[in-house]
Design a protein around this motif. Structure first.
Motif, PDB file in Angstrom:
ATOM      1  N   ILE A 132      20.575 -87.469  36.167  1.00  0.00           N
ATOM      2  CA  ILE A 132      21.235 -88.568  36.876  1.00  0.00           C
ATOM      3  C   ILE A 132      22.293 -89.193  35.968  1.00  0.00           C
ATOM      4  CG2 ILE A 132      20.860 -90.901  37.779  1.00  0.00           C
ATOM      5  CD1 ILE A 132      18.128 -89.895  38.790  1.00  0.00           C
ATOM      6  N   GLY A 133      23.441 -89.526  36.553  1.00  0.00           N
ATOM      7  CA  GLY A 133      24.548 -90.115  35.810  1.00  0.00           C
ATOM      8  C   GLY A 133      25.587 -89.122  35.360  1.00  0.00           C
ATOM      9  N   THR A 134      25.272 -87.822  35.485  1.00  0.00           N
ATOM     10  CA  THR A 134      26.192 -86.781  35.022  1.00  0.00           C
ATOM     11  C   THR A 134      27.452 -86.705  35.871  1.00  0.00           C
ATOM     12  OG1 THR A 134      24.359 -85.462  34.144  1.00  0.00           O
ATOM     13  CG2 THR A 134      26.399 -84.285  34.604  1.00  0.00           C
ATOM     14  N   LEU A 135      27.356 -87.077  37.143  1.00  0.00           N
ATOM     15  CA  LEU A 135      28.457 -86.836  38.082  1.00  0.00           C
ATOM     16  C   LEU A 135      29.229 -88.095  38.466  1.00  0.00           C
ATOM     17  CD1 LEU A 135      26.748 -84.164  40.348  1.00  0.00           C
ATOM     18  CD2 LEU A 135      28.209 -83.838  38.349  1.00  0.00           C
ATOM     19  N   LYS A 194      36.297 -81.323  37.989  1.00  0.00           N
ATOM     20  CA  LYS A 194      35.606 -81.955  36.863  1.00  0.00           C
ATOM     21  C   LYS A 194      34.086 -81.843  36.996  1.00  0.00           C
ATOM     22  CE  LYS A 194      39.200 -85.001  35.155  1.00  0.00           C
ATOM     23  NZ  LYS A 194      39.601 -86.374  34.805  1.00  0.00           N
ATOM     24  N   ILE A 195      33.604 -81.699  38.228  1.00  0.00           N
ATOM     25  CA  ILE A 195      32.179 -81.428  38.392  1.00  0.00           C
ATOM     26  C   ILE A 195      31.842 -80.081  37.770  1.00  0.00           C
ATOM     27  CG2 ILE A 195      30.409 -80.850  40.110  1.00  0.00           C
ATOM     28  CD1 ILE A 195      31.459 -83.086  41.831  1.00  0.00           C
ATOM     29  N   ILE A 225      29.267 -79.922  34.560  1.00  0.00           N
ATOM     30  CA  ILE A 225      28.035 -79.140  34.577  1.00  0.00           C
ATOM     31  C   ILE A 225      28.206 -77.865  33.766  1.00  0.00           C
ATOM     32  CG2 ILE A 225      26.392 -77.938  36.073  1.00  0.00           C
ATOM     33  CD1 ILE A 225      26.969 -79.983  38.227  1.00  0.00           C
ATOM     34  N   GLY A 226      29.433 -77.404  33.645  1.00  0.00           N
ATOM     35  CA  GLY A 226      29.703 -76.204  32.873  1.00  0.00           C
ATOM     36  C   GLY A 226      29.417 -76.343  31.392  1.00  0.00           C
ATOM     37  N   GLN A 227      29.231 -77.591  30.950  1.00  0.00           N
ATOM     38  CA  GLN A 227      28.821 -77.788  29.569  1.00  0.00           C
ATOM     39  C   GLN A 227      27.416 -77.249  29.324  1.00  0.00           C
ATOM     40  OE1 GLN A 227      29.689 -81.802  27.942  1.00  0.00           O
ATOM     41  NE2 GLN A 227      30.604 -82.226  29.930  1.00  0.00           N
ATOM     42  N   PHE A 228      26.639 -77.140  30.402  1.00  0.00           N
ATOM     43  CA  PHE A 228      25.239 -76.756  30.276  1.00  0.00           C
ATOM     44  C   PHE A 228      24.938 -75.381  30.876  1.00  0.00           C
ATOM     45  CE2 PHE A 228      25.788 -81.289  31.391  1.00  0.00           C
ATOM     46  CZ  PHE A 228      25.582 -81.828  30.136  1.00  0.00           C
ATOM     47  N   THR A 229      25.835 -74.867  31.678  1.00  0.00           N
ATOM     48  CA  THR A 229      25.562 -73.619  32.389  1.00  0.00           C
ATOM     49  C   THR A 229      26.860 -72.901  32.697  1.00  0.00           C
ATOM     50  OG1 THR A 229      24.642 -72.642  34.403  1.00  0.00           O
ATOM     51  CG2 THR A 229      25.584 -74.824  34.611  1.00  0.00           C
TER      52      THR A 229
END
Length: 251
Positions: free
Chosen positions: A102-105, A155-156, A160-164
């Protein structure tokens, strides 16, 4: 998406908040804000939002402690505050086997439902809804009006691409219509976690965000009487009206 499916979707979700107002529907469990920081593609972004511990002022531009790096596409009076259902994360994580937090987006407000009512989500809130975040008889409680859904952007994917390495999650989010919504500020005030949330105005009970998303993204054209009520919504952000106007069937 057929007209019948859209009408069923609206009717199916109609009962939740269409009651005598003001109606307490939720509790504000977190307020989040972010600072612009180095991001992907040599850009800056404040998409990552952290909990705000103390009460924070809200004015026509949003939370005074919140930032937006790209002011052309984010922030401003018609994107002053962003709310995103926490179920969005459950759906993303289940679909892609992730653990996005939560808060990532980029959301500013996180609520939880009360008294057996549905959560605030794209099927239960409407364009034009005004919510008060704070006691109903308090003059400095913030009031916010929904004026548009959020359009997922690249940017989403970068966030999220930082993690996957899962490609184009933004397109999947857009297809699902689960990107949350933007408020304009009706009344300035102070906002903090644990405040009650009231629905105080619902001028357009037909105008759920899920229906707007379906109409806007449908490949079909619709009869003018399906689209005209949306074009008459004064507070609906103009770019959405432009999209809807192109959906009118030329008989």
């Amino acid at each position: 998406m057929s007209i019948q499916s859209i009408e069923y979707s609206t009717q199916h979700n109609k009962a939740d908040f269409n009651q005598t107002l003001p109606l307490r529907i939720a509790t504000l469990v977190e307020v989040r804000a972010g600072k612009a920081m180095p991001f992907a593609r040599e850009q800056m972004s404040a998409i990552d939002k952290a909990p705000v511990k103390a009460p924070v002022a809200v004015n026509f531009m949003g939370l005074t402690t919140d930032e937006q790096a790209d002011r052309r596409h984010h922030g401003g009076p018609l994107k002053a505050v962003h709310q995103l259902p926490t179920a969005t994360y459950d759906k993303i994580n289940a679909e892609f086997d992730l653990k996005v937090r939560i808060g990532t987006l980029g959301e500013n407000l996180i609520t939880t439902a009360i008294d057996g009512l549905s959560e605030m989500n794209e099927a239960t809130v409407c364009i034009g809804d005004v919510f008060q975040y704070g006691d109903i008889d308090t003059n400095d409680s913030v009031q916010l009006r929904i004026v548009q859904p959020r359009r997922p952007c690249y940017k989403i994917n970068d966030q999220i691409g930082q993690f996957t390495k899962v490609p184009n999650i933004a397109a999947w989010v857009s297809k699902q219509g689960i990107a949350g919504w933007y408020f304009e500020v009706v009344r300035d005030g102070m906002i903090a976690a644990n405040l009650p949330v009231y629905l105080i105005e619902r001028p357009y009970p037909f105008a759920t965000l899920s229906r707007l998303w379906q109409l806007s993204n449908s490949k079909e054209k619709f009869a003018i009487d399906i689209i005209e009520p949306w074009l008459a919504i004064e507070c609906l952000e103009e770019s959405w009206k432009t999209v809807l106007a192109k959906k009118i069937r030329k008989d």
